[in-house]
Write an enzyme that holds these catalytic residues in place. Structure first.
Site, PDB file in Angstrom:
ATOM      1  N   ALA A 239       0.934  -1.269   0.048  1.00  0.00           N
ATOM      2  CA  ALA A 239       0.053   0.112  -0.064  1.00  0.00           C
ATOM      3  C   ALA A 239       0.815   1.314  -0.155  1.00  0.00           C
ATOM      4  O   ALA A 239       2.046   1.385   0.097  1.00  0.00           O
ATOM      5  CB  ALA A 239      -1.158  -0.009   1.289  1.00  0.00           C
ATOM      6  N   HIS A 240       0.165   2.416  -0.004  1.00  0.00           N
ATOM      7  CA  HIS A 240       0.808   3.744  -0.344  1.00  0.00           C
ATOM      8  C   HIS A 240       1.737   3.953   1.085  1.00  0.00           C
ATOM      9  O   HIS A 240       1.453   3.728   2.280  1.00  0.00           O
ATOM     10  CB  HIS A 240       0.087   4.780  -0.344  1.00  0.00           C
ATOM     11  CG  HIS A 240      -1.149   5.123   0.760  1.00  0.00           C
ATOM     12  ND1 HIS A 240      -2.084   5.927   0.395  1.00  0.00           N
ATOM     13  CD2 HIS A 240      -1.588   4.263   1.714  1.00  0.00           C
ATOM     14  CE1 HIS A 240      -2.850   6.013   1.761  1.00  0.00           C
ATOM     15  NE2 HIS A 240      -2.506   4.846   2.251  1.00  0.00           N
TER      16      HIS A 240
END
Length: 348
Positions: A239-240
């Site tokens: 994820a980010h």
């Protein structure tokens, strides 16, 4: 291409036992090998195949003492599995590489393409993209504006690299993986969820391999980073704003939530889930389907279960869990006995 047992032993620093002129032209498992194949024996439970295999050459450990006659030529090495990996790499490197840009590919006039690069049909190379020497870009790959790809990379069909992402050298991206899609960022409002622009990027360092349909999301701000030597299996989600430390490996369907930092040399089994905004210490090992809900501070721990706990403690807990039905039955019996004793006492 053909190689003799003598040539293989010389390359691996091993010792031939049998016909040094025996030749092989392919690789095979020891139980299904035919003449002309090279195989290897790496575990004692497969030793019985050594006496029946049709392989021409078998890599075995230096200390193996065969219990029966072996028809195949043996090459003794320290670690057969490591040796066969070296040979497979040599075999792969000896294959002729494609070169040139297909007429059906689109390459922007502002892109910089290095020497000996292959770009297949229907690939898209956007404005100000840089492609390093010797990189192979297969059909239907998209590399968007401002991204860079280092030297000696292999990017298989259907890979998408979004804008302003940076891929190091000797990176392998398998079909369908996506580098730099938007992170999962939304702000709740009375009217629904409002998208938070993801204006950061992704950096993939050197010698990384990323499996099919794996996603590495771009950061909201700053960089999502996958460190040098990391290996990600198929269907992994990064994820980010995550940072994955060097030489960490993740099996299929691992999911790492946003803004998490994973140390170096970690190992995660299939379907491990890691919560967001936590730090995982280096050399953490986690068994399949573990759920890591908080930080792991001490290095070198082995975790199991959900929520994840130390492996030994999990094993003890699992033993108790297996006995719960019997314990529950016995508890009910004891409760009935207590009721009977209490009733008898009251009647007296």
């Amino acid at each position: 291409m053909e190689f003799t047992a003598g040539q293989i032993a010389a390359y691996l620093g091993g010792k031939v036992e049998g016909n040094a002129d025996a030749k092989v032209h392919t690789f095979s498992n020891i139980d299904t090998a035919e003449a002309g194949a090279l195989s290897f024996l790496y575990a004692p439970e497969y030793e019985h195949y050594l006496y029946t295999t049709k392989a021409s050459i078998v890599l075995v450990s230096e200390d193996l003492q065969p219990r029966e006659a072996v028809a195949a030529t043996m090459v003794r090495v320290k670690e057969p599995r490591e040796a066969v990996a070296r040979l497979l790499n040599l075999y792969e490197q000896s294959k002729p590489k494609r070169c040139g840009v297909s007429e059906r590919a689109f390459v922007s006039e502002t892109a910089h393409v290095g020497k000996d690069v292959y770009i297949g049909p229907l690939a898209y190379i956007g404005d100000n993209v840089t492609i390093g020497d010797g990189t192979q870009i297969y059909p239907n790959v998209t590399i968007e504006e401002g991204s860079t790809v280092g030297a000696g990379c292999i990017i298989y069909p259907g890979v998408s690299v979004y804008h302003d992402c940076h891929i190091g050298s000797s990176v392998i991206l398998h079909s369908g993986c996506v580098i730099g899609a938007d992170g999962f960022g939304f702000a709740p409002t009375p009217a629904g969820y409002e998208k938070i622009p993801q204006i950061g990027n992704v950096v993939i360092e050197d010698n990384v391999e990323i499996g099919a349909n794996t996603c590495v999301d771009r950061s909201m701000m700053g960089t999502t980073r996958v460190g040098r030597g990391v290996k990600l299996d198929n269907l992994v989600q990064i994820a980010h704003n995550d940072v994955i430390g060097p030489n960490t490996v993740m099996s299929a369907q691992v999911g790492v939530a946003g803004s998490t930092e994973v140390g170096e040399w970690c190992m995660f089994g299939g379907q491990v889930g890691i919560a967001g905004h936590v730090r995982i210490a280096s050399r953490t090992h986690s068994g399949a389907q573990a759920g890591i809900a908080g930080p792991v501070i001490k290095e070198g721990r082995t975790l199991l279960g959900s929520p994840a706990i130390d492996a030994r403690r999990f094993a003890k807990s699992a033993a108790v869990f297996r006995n719960l039905p019997d314990m529950f039955r016995r508890l009910n019996e004891l409760e009935e006995q207590v009721k009977t004793l209490t009733k008898d006492k009251q009647e007296k």
